[in-house]
Design a protein around this motif. Structure first.
Motif, mmCIF file in Angstrom:
data_model
loop_
_atom_site.group_PDB
_atom_site.id
_atom_site.type_symbol
_atom_site.label_atom_id
_atom_site.label_comp_id
_atom_site.label_asym_id
_atom_site.label_seq_id
_atom_site.Cartn_x
_atom_site.Cartn_y
_atom_site.Cartn_z
ATOM 1 N N ALA A 65 -46.447 6.699 23.817
ATOM 2 C CA ALA A 65 -47.802 6.505 23.305
ATOM 3 C C ALA A 65 -48.091 5.037 23.550
ATOM 4 C CB ALA A 65 -47.877 6.842 21.824
ATOM 5 N N TYR A 66 -49.146 4.734 24.293
ATOM 6 C CA TYR A 66 -49.372 3.357 24.715
ATOM 7 C C TYR A 66 -50.742 2.866 24.266
ATOM 8 C CZ TYR A 66 -49.358 -0.825 27.533
ATOM 9 O OH TYR A 66 -49.384 -2.139 27.918
ATOM 10 N N ASP A 67 -50.733 1.767 23.498
ATOM 11 C CA ASP A 67 -51.966 1.110 23.064
ATOM 12 C C ASP A 67 -52.395 0.145 24.145
ATOM 13 O OD1 ASP A 67 -53.205 1.485 20.468
ATOM 14 O OD2 ASP A 67 -51.164 1.176 19.684
ATOM 15 N N LEU A 68 -53.498 0.419 24.817
ATOM 16 C CA LEU A 68 -53.950 -0.488 25.885
ATOM 17 C C LEU A 68 -54.382 -1.815 25.281
ATOM 18 C CD1 LEU A 68 -56.343 1.622 28.150
ATOM 19 C CD2 LEU A 68 -54.069 0.805 28.725
ATOM 20 N N PRO A 69 -53.828 -2.944 25.734
ATOM 21 C CA PRO A 69 -54.281 -4.232 25.207
ATOM 22 C C PRO A 69 -55.710 -4.564 25.638
ATOM 23 C CG PRO A 69 -52.309 -4.499 26.621
ATOM 24 C CD PRO A 69 -52.719 -3.063 26.694
ATOM 25 N N VAL A 70 -56.141 -4.089 26.828
ATOM 26 C CA VAL A 70 -57.534 -4.266 27.267
ATOM 27 C C VAL A 70 -58.077 -2.910 27.704
ATOM 28 C CG1 VAL A 70 -57.401 -6.664 28.062
ATOM 29 C CG2 VAL A 70 -56.760 -4.833 29.626
ATOM 30 N N ALA A 71 -59.404 -2.729 27.592
ATOM 31 C CA ALA A 71 -60.014 -1.472 28.039
ATOM 32 C C ALA A 71 -60.014 -1.464 29.559
ATOM 33 C CB ALA A 71 -61.430 -1.356 27.499
ATOM 34 N N SER A 72 -59.035 -0.803 30.154
ATOM 35 C CA SER A 72 -58.946 -0.762 31.615
ATOM 36 C C SER A 72 -58.674 0.658 32.077
ATOM 37 C CB SER A 72 -57.827 -1.688 32.110
ATOM 38 O OG SER A 72 -57.491 -1.360 33.440
ATOM 39 N N ALA A 73 -59.614 1.195 32.859
ATOM 40 C CA ALA A 73 -59.431 2.554 33.389
ATOM 41 C C ALA A 73 -58.279 2.591 34.378
ATOM 42 C CB ALA A 73 -60.716 3.017 34.064
ATOM 43 N N GLN A 74 -58.032 1.460 35.031
ATOM 44 C CA GLN A 74 -56.933 1.441 36.013
ATOM 45 C C GLN A 74 -55.598 1.592 35.305
ATOM 46 O OE1 GLN A 74 -57.493 -2.201 38.212
ATOM 47 N NE2 GLN A 74 -59.230 -1.380 39.367
ATOM 48 N N VAL A 75 -55.416 0.843 34.221
ATOM 49 C CA VAL A 75 -54.139 0.917 33.503
ATOM 50 C C VAL A 75 -54.004 2.285 32.829
ATOM 51 C CG1 VAL A 75 -52.669 -0.180 31.801
ATOM 52 C CG2 VAL A 75 -54.204 -1.580 33.181
ATOM 53 N N LYS A 76 -55.085 2.737 32.195
ATOM 54 C CA LYS A 76 -55.066 4.073 31.584
ATOM 55 C C LYS A 76 -54.657 5.123 32.607
ATOM 56 C CE LYS A 76 -59.170 5.955 31.006
ATOM 57 N NZ LYS A 76 -60.495 6.319 30.468
ATOM 58 N N SER A 77 -55.267 5.056 33.786
ATOM 59 C CA SER A 77 -55.003 6.074 34.818
ATOM 60 C C SER A 77 -53.558 6.016 35.282
ATOM 61 C CB SER A 77 -55.923 5.859 36.016
ATOM 62 O OG SER A 77 -57.261 5.964 35.602
ATOM 63 N N CYS A 78 -53.047 4.794 35.439
ATOM 64 C CA CYS A 78 -51.665 4.621 35.884
ATOM 65 C C CYS A 78 -50.706 5.311 34.917
ATOM 66 C CB CYS A 78 -51.359 3.123 35.981
ATOM 67 S SG CYS A 78 -49.659 2.764 36.368
ATOM 68 N N VAL A 79 -50.917 5.094 33.620
ATOM 69 C CA VAL A 79 -50.013 5.681 32.615
ATOM 70 C C VAL A 79 -50.179 7.206 32.598
ATOM 71 C CG1 VAL A 79 -49.406 5.708 30.167
ATOM 72 C CG2 VAL A 79 -50.051 3.548 31.258
ATOM 73 N N LEU A 80 -51.413 7.687 32.723
ATOM 74 C CA LEU A 80 -51.622 9.144 32.714
ATOM 75 C C LEU A 80 -50.944 9.799 33.920
ATOM 76 C CD1 LEU A 80 -55.372 9.403 31.583
ATOM 77 C CD2 LEU A 80 -53.321 9.659 30.168
ATOM 78 N N LEU A 81 -51.017 9.149 35.091
ATOM 79 C CA LEU A 81 -50.376 9.736 36.284
ATOM 80 C C LEU A 81 -48.865 9.779 36.095
ATOM 81 C CD1 LEU A 81 -52.364 8.258 39.318
ATOM 82 C CD2 LEU A 81 -52.742 10.388 38.061
ATOM 83 N N ALA A 82 -48.295 8.704 35.562
ATOM 84 C CA ALA A 82 -46.850 8.705 35.294
ATOM 85 C C ALA A 82 -46.521 9.786 34.267
ATOM 86 C CB ALA A 82 -46.408 7.327 34.806
ATOM 87 N N GLY A 83 -47.421 9.963 33.298
ATOM 88 C CA GLY A 83 -47.202 10.948 32.238
ATOM 89 C C GLY A 83 -47.047 12.368 32.779
ATOM 90 N N LEU A 84 -47.617 12.640 33.937
ATOM 91 C CA LEU A 84 -47.489 13.990 34.518
ATOM 92 C C LEU A 84 -46.030 14.327 34.804
ATOM 93 C CD1 LEU A 84 -50.403 13.861 37.131
ATOM 94 C CD2 LEU A 84 -50.426 14.941 34.861
ATOM 95 N N MET A 85 -45.219 13.276 35.076
ATOM 96 C CA MET A 85 -43.813 13.483 35.453
ATOM 97 C C MET A 85 -42.856 13.122 34.316
ATOM 98 S SD MET A 85 -44.389 11.777 39.176
ATOM 99 C CE MET A 85 -45.468 10.620 38.399
ATOM 100 N N ALA A 86 -43.392 12.812 33.128
ATOM 101 C CA ALA A 86 -42.541 12.393 32.007
ATOM 102 C C ALA A 86 -41.987 13.617 31.278
ATOM 103 C CB ALA A 86 -43.348 11.506 31.062
ATOM 104 N N ASP A 87 -41.209 13.363 30.216
ATOM 105 C CA ASP A 87 -40.491 14.474 29.581
ATOM 106 C C ASP A 87 -41.251 15.110 28.425
ATOM 107 O OD1 ASP A 87 -40.353 12.450 27.785
ATOM 108 O OD2 ASP A 87 -38.160 12.304 27.742
ATOM 109 N N GLY A 88 -42.526 14.808 28.273
ATOM 110 C CA GLY A 88 -43.305 15.421 27.185
ATOM 111 C C GLY A 88 -44.762 15.060 27.335
ATOM 112 N N ALA A 89 -45.446 14.837 26.215
ATOM 113 C CA ALA A 89 -46.862 14.477 26.247
ATOM 114 C C ALA A 89 -47.001 12.960 26.159
ATOM 115 C CB ALA A 89 -47.593 15.138 25.089
ATOM 116 N N THR A 90 -47.859 12.392 27.003
ATOM 117 C CA THR A 90 -48.061 10.936 27.047
ATOM 118 C C THR A 90 -49.473 10.621 26.549
ATOM 119 O OG1 THR A 90 -46.500 10.630 28.850
ATOM 120 C CG2 THR A 90 -48.218 8.949 28.627
ATOM 121 N N THR A 91 -49.566 9.648 25.648
ATOM 122 C CA THR A 91 -50.867 9.298 25.065
ATOM 123 C C THR A 91 -51.210 7.843 25.383
ATOM 124 O OG1 THR A 91 -50.585 10.862 23.252
ATOM 125 C CG2 THR A 91 -52.142 9.075 22.866
#
Ligand code: S3P
Length: 436
Positions: free
Chosen positions: A162-188
């Motif tokens: 679960a990641y609190d974005l320090p700045v509102a960035s769609a690029q960073v949000k998207s990066c974490v969501l894409l990695a989350g597709l391959m992670a071991d559970g649900a990524t927030t």
């Protein structure tokens, strides 16, 4: 370097279709490369940034074909966990979105190392903002001075976070969501303010479970992505230049067709309306919780109107982030002060857009002051004109051109070729409105 003089225009008339959306094209290429089945993309943006993305996914093993005069791009991907390791560094060119999204995919390629590099502008843009969450998920990131390109991503078996974005960035949000597709559970990911949501929408279209609950966005891991065919809408950020031109040049009346109207991208339109500019069309309403798998498209009517200054606060910044230079330009022509706050991110774009916009417009006769996180513009009713340098920043080059059309004496833009990064047909489209 190309130098172009933009003479004052009498009035702009006619209809223009903005080029395809840059953000959505990047995502279509990357998600297409991650998908298990071929993905057909209509109206892909053929500009420098998004060509870098097609070349990057080719280097990673995707087969890309371009047919029907460019209108149809077909991407035969490698699947989620089978990206190949290229012979040399992946060249992201000038594309910050490519540089920040791709590591999300690469982080999930277990035991494989990928180096990313780009042009001189990219080399001053931070990647620590994506390195931090990816490290927490288990990947290894080695960056220059621990924060800049070139940098290497070594993939791993990823943990969900679960990641609190320090700045509102769609690029960073998207990066974490894409990695989350391959992670071991649900990524927030928790956003401080809503930023563009194209990744969420495209993932929902690809059958991924994506939830939004207030500022929380959650994806569940998947075995594979299966995307339907995609159609890329016109880019609201490119349309914004035409909107500014139509609002500023006396007697103008412009129709903009086929533009994306996603709420997370139309903050500029709302600011222009508040300042008194005439922009009429069916813009999407602010989203409720939940994620739809589609992108809204619409037509807009734009007309010249007298402007008054306004204040843009931090929560309005993400949906207008790339258009804030145009807010500064409108502010020069408005009555009273225009203030933008909470936009420190502008300092980290293709150029330091607080410094380059304030200095650039002051050199044309404007009265602007830079602040740490924005600017103050004292409206003087117009701009005299002069010379502006693009600093290799596409949006600054086009800002100079629109300033020229609305100025008293015209504006010479040095480095106009930078517009090719997002809007290769910019000069032709302006030409058609001048002759319209
Ligand atoms: C983009 C997000 C924004 C924007 C950039 C494109 C994207 O950057 O400025 O031009 O496609 O996700 P940040 O997310 O870093 O604010």
């Amino acid at each position: 370097m190309t130098t172009v003089h933009w003479a004052p225009a009498k009035k702009l008339k006619g209809s223009v279709r903005p080029p395809a959306d840059k953000s959505i094209s990047h995502r279509a290429a990357i998600l297409g490369a991650m998908a298990a089945e071929p993905v057909r993309v209509r109206n892909y943006l053929h500009a420098e940034d998004t060509t870098s993305t097609l070349n990057a996914v080719r280097a990673l093993g995707a087969l890309v074909t371009v047919d029907e005069g460019g209108d149809l791009v077909t991407i035969r991907g490698t699947g989620l966990r089978n990206a190949q390791v290229p012979d040399g560094p992946i060249d992201v060119g000038n594309a910050g979105t490519l540089m920040r999204l791709l590591p999300g995919w690469l982080a999930g390629q277990e035991g494989q190392a990928y180096t990313l590099d780009g042009d001189s502008s990219i080399r001053r843009r931070p990647v620590d903002r994506v390195a931090e969450p990816l490290r927490r998920m288990g990947a290894t990131i080695d960056a220059t001075d621990d924060r800049l390109p070139p940098f290497t991503v070594t993939g791993a078996r990823l943990r969900s976070i679960a990641y609190d974005l320090p700045v509102a960035s769609a690029q960073v949000k998207s990066c974490v969501l894409l990695a989350g597709l391959m992670a071991d559970g649900a990524t927030t990911v928790v956003e401080p303010a809503p930023s563009r949501d194209h990744t969420e929408r495209m993932l929902a279209a690809a059958g991924v479970t994506v939830h939004r609950n207030g500022r929380h966005v959650t994806v569940t891991n998947v075995d594979e992505l299966v995307l339907d065919d995609l159609v890329v809408p016109g880019d609201p950020s490119s349309a914004a230049f035409m909107i500014a031109a139509g609002v500023l040049v006396g007697g103008s009346r412009i129709t903009i067709t086929g533009s994306g109207t996603n709420w997370t991208r139309t903050g500029f339109h709302r600011i222009v309306q508040r300042m008194g500019g005439i922009v009429v069309g069916e813009l999407e309403d602010a989203p409720d919780d939940g994620v739809v798998g589609t992108e809204p498209i619409g037509d807009l009517e734009v007309a010249h109107g007298p402007l008054t200054g306004t204040v843009v606060e931090a929560d309005e910044v993400p949906p207008a982030i790339d258009e804030l230079p145009l807010v500064a330009l409108l502010g020069c022509f408005a009555e009273g002060e225009t203030i933008v706050r909470g936009a420190h991110e502008l300092r980290l774009k293709e150029s330091d857009r607080i410094a380059t916009v304030v200095d650039g417009l002051n050199a044309l006769g404007g009265d602007l002051t830079a602040t740490d996180d924005g600017f103050v513009v004292r409206g003087t009713g117009g701009l005299k004109g002069g010379t502006i340098h693009s600093h290799g920043d596409h949006r600054l080059a086009m800002l100079g051109a629109i300033a020229g059309l609305a100025s008293e004496e015209g504006v010479t833009v040095e480095g106009m070729e930078a517009a090719d990064v997002s809007y290769p047909t910019f000069a032709d489209d302006i030409g058609s409105l001048i002759g319209g």
